[in-house]
Design a protein around this motif. Structure first.
Motif, short mmCIF file in Angstrom:
data_model
loop_
_atom_site.label_atom_id
_atom_site.label_comp_id
_atom_site.label_asym_id
_atom_site.label_seq_id
_atom_site.Cartn_x
_atom_site.Cartn_y
_atom_site.Cartn_z
N GLN A 61 4.80 20.93 21.17
CA GLN A 61 5.08 19.65 20.56
C GLN A 61 4.03 18.60 20.90
O GLN A 61 4.02 17.52 20.33
CB GLN A 61 6.45 19.13 21.03
N LYS A 62 3.14 18.92 21.85
CA LYS A 62 2.22 17.90 22.36
C LYS A 62 1.27 17.38 21.29
O LYS A 62 0.87 16.23 21.29
CB LYS A 62 1.44 18.48 23.54
N HIS A 63 0.85 18.27 20.39
CA HIS A 63 -0.09 17.87 19.35
C HIS A 63 0.55 18.02 17.97
O HIS A 63 0.01 18.63 17.06
CB HIS A 63 -1.37 18.70 19.42
N GLY A 64 1.71 17.46 17.79
CA GLY A 64 2.43 17.61 16.53
C GLY A 64 2.36 16.40 15.63
O GLY A 64 3.07 16.34 14.62
N GLY A 65 1.54 15.36 15.93
CA GLY A 65 1.46 14.18 15.08
C GLY A 65 0.68 14.43 13.80
O GLY A 65 -0.23 15.25 13.75
N VAL A 66 1.06 13.70 12.73
CA VAL A 66 0.40 13.86 11.43
C VAL A 66 0.18 12.49 10.80
O VAL A 66 0.80 11.50 11.18
CB VAL A 66 1.25 14.73 10.47
N VAL A 67 -0.72 12.48 9.80
CA VAL A 67 -0.85 11.34 8.88
C VAL A 67 -0.55 11.89 7.49
O VAL A 67 -1.22 12.84 7.02
CB VAL A 67 -2.25 10.71 8.93
N LEU A 68 0.43 11.31 6.83
CA LEU A 68 0.89 11.78 5.54
C LEU A 68 0.53 10.77 4.44
O LEU A 68 0.55 9.56 4.67
CB LEU A 68 2.40 11.98 5.55
N LYS A 69 0.19 11.28 3.28
CA LYS A 69 0.01 10.44 2.09
C LYS A 69 1.23 10.62 1.22
O LYS A 69 1.59 11.76 0.86
CB LYS A 69 -1.26 10.82 1.31
N LEU A 70 1.89 9.53 0.90
CA LEU A 70 3.15 9.59 0.17
C LEU A 70 2.92 9.52 -1.33
O LEU A 70 2.02 8.82 -1.82
CB LEU A 70 4.06 8.44 0.60
N PHE A 71 3.77 10.21 -2.07
CA PHE A 71 3.74 10.21 -3.53
C PHE A 71 5.14 9.96 -4.04
O PHE A 71 6.13 10.46 -3.49
CB PHE A 71 3.22 11.54 -4.07
#
Length: 453
Positions: A61-71
């Motif tokens: 879980q340590k590297h589970g961050g994301v950047v999402l583009k929403l539609f």
């Protein structure tokens, strides 16, 4: 959540904009096209518990961050993943995305946006819509906008997957300037968007104006003819003037200052052109591609005219003033000019009169010559001429006839007299007569007198 803003800037009730599954939002930002990007960490990947002494996180879980583009109508797309602790987002003016990572060794990440697309479009055109071509990152989504807000594209396409080439149609407002912007969004629209490439196209479907200044009207030429023409355009401006002989371009003159009218001059060499009527056309083309024409007749004529004398004096005349009537023919000139000379003297100026009056002739033999000149400037090679003699005085008895027998006591003697001046006619009488001669009455070149026998 999304808070709608109503009329007058009044905030409405919060509503769910996107409900994530397995992620906790930690930051949000909108790019220049209005697309929303969300930074999120995974659920269950929270901070360690100091109370139970378990200070370690689960490595999964340590590297589970994301950047999402929403539609709005589809699932979000991951722009970045495996982030340690994404805590905030922001966009630079270039379109680059900045991501803040937390933790003991926090980082500021920059995600490069695509370069602005290369856009090839005409500055002026008479077409609408007009085709706009360009290049962008391969496979990118290409949007074209008509306002600086970069909302609601009027055209969209995808760049070629290998070359990045694209084309789109841009509608233009008639006879005015149209501004537009083109952006490229990476990964077919799933990634970051570039800064806009802006262009302005001037639409102009009005024809320029063209006038032939010289020569005015039908022109006849035997070698080189000089033409001058004026072109002007109130919109995009005249770009060039072209001169055509029949259907062949013989000269092109560019306008060094298109917004200003141009007066173009060219010399047309016709010495290798077959004789006869030709058409000279002048074409003025403006920067939008509109063309206007003016044309006139050009007659190529290298054949000299023929000249002849219609009438003139008798071979002998006592008149010191004589009149000649001359004429000529030419294959292409409807009118001719004539010049004459007497006894190999200087030529008179050319003139259109076909009647020549020669005065103050001295007694003796004279030679009159005349030549013609056509509208192309060709002069007669073979001169027309006549030789005649001016006598000082000539008298002729017409009655009685030579050798006639007279049986009456008197006889009428009649005749003609030719002289450039007034004369007195007298009939001499035989020796022994009371008077030596009888004067004759004269009128209009004739005389008559009764002579006793």
């Amino acid at each position: 959540v999304r808070v709608p803003i109503g009329p007058g800037g009044v905030a409405g009730a919060p509503e769910s904009a996107r409900r994530g599954r397995g992620y906790v939002p930690t930051g949000i930002a909108a790019d220049r096209l209005g697309a929303l990007f969300v930074a999120a960490g995974s659920r269950g990947g929270g901070s360690s518990s100091k109370r139970d002494g378990s200070a370690k996180r689960d490595r999964s879980q340590k590297h589970g961050g994301v950047v999402l583009k929403l539609f709005a109508a589809s699932s979000p797309a991951a722009v970045l993943s495996e982030l340690r602790d994404a805590q905030g987002l922001a966009f630079e003016p270039t379109g680059d995305l900045l991501v803040v990572e937390g933790g003991k060794s926090g980082r500021l990440l920059r995600v490069r946006a695509p370069d602005p697309p290369t856009v090839n479009s005409p500055v002026f055109t008479n077409q609408s819509p007009v085709t706009v071509a360009g290049q962008a990152s391969p496979g990118a989504l290409i949007n074209a906008f008509g306002t600086s807000a970069l909302r609601h594209p009027f055209a969209a396409t995808h760049a070629a997957p290998v070359t990045g080439d694209f084309t789109l149609l841009a509608p233009l407002t008639a006879n005015t300037n149209t501004w537009f912007a083109v952006t490229a969004t990476a990964a077919g629209g799933l990634g970051l968007s570039s800064a806009p490439a802006t262009r302005t196209i001037i639409h102009d479907d009005h024809l320029p104006r063209v006038t032939i200044l010289d020569p005015i009207g039908e022109a006849h030429v035997r070698d080189v003819a000089t033409f001058r023409a004026r072109g002007e355009d109130d919109d995009s401006g005249v770009a060039a003037m072209a001169f055509l002989l029949d259907d062949t371009i013989v000269a092109t003159v560019d306008n060094p200052d298109p917004p200003q009218p141009i007066v173009a001059t060219t010399a047309l060499d016709t010495r290798s052109v077959a004789e006869g009527p030709r058409t000279v056309t002048v074409v003025a083309t403006d920067r939008a591609g509109n063309a206007a024409t003016a044309a006139q007749l050009l007659v190529v004529d290298r054949t000299p005219p023929d000249t002849r004398i219609v009438s003139g004096p008798n071979d002998e005349t006592a008149d010191t003033t004589v009149t000649f009537v001359v004429t000529g023919t030419d294959a292409y000139s409807p009118t001719l000019d004539f010049a004459w000379r007497l006894d190999q003297g200087a030529w008179s100026p050319f003139g259109s009169s076909m009647t020549v009056v020669v005065t103050a002739l001295a007694p003796g033999a004279h030679t009159f010559e005349v030549k013609a000149r056509d509208l192309a400037g060709n002069e007669s090679v073979n001169l027309a001429g006549q030789t005649f003699t001016v006598t000082a005085l000539r008298i002729r008895i017409t009655e009685p006839l030579d050798g006639a027998t007279v049986t009456t006591p008197s006889v009428w003697v009649r005749g003609t007299v030719e002289s450039g001046d007034d004369v007195t006619v007298a009939i001499p009488l035989p020796p022994g007569a009371i008077i030596s001669s009888l004067p004759a009455s004269t009128a209009a070149g004739t005389f008559a007198v009764e002579v006793p026998i």
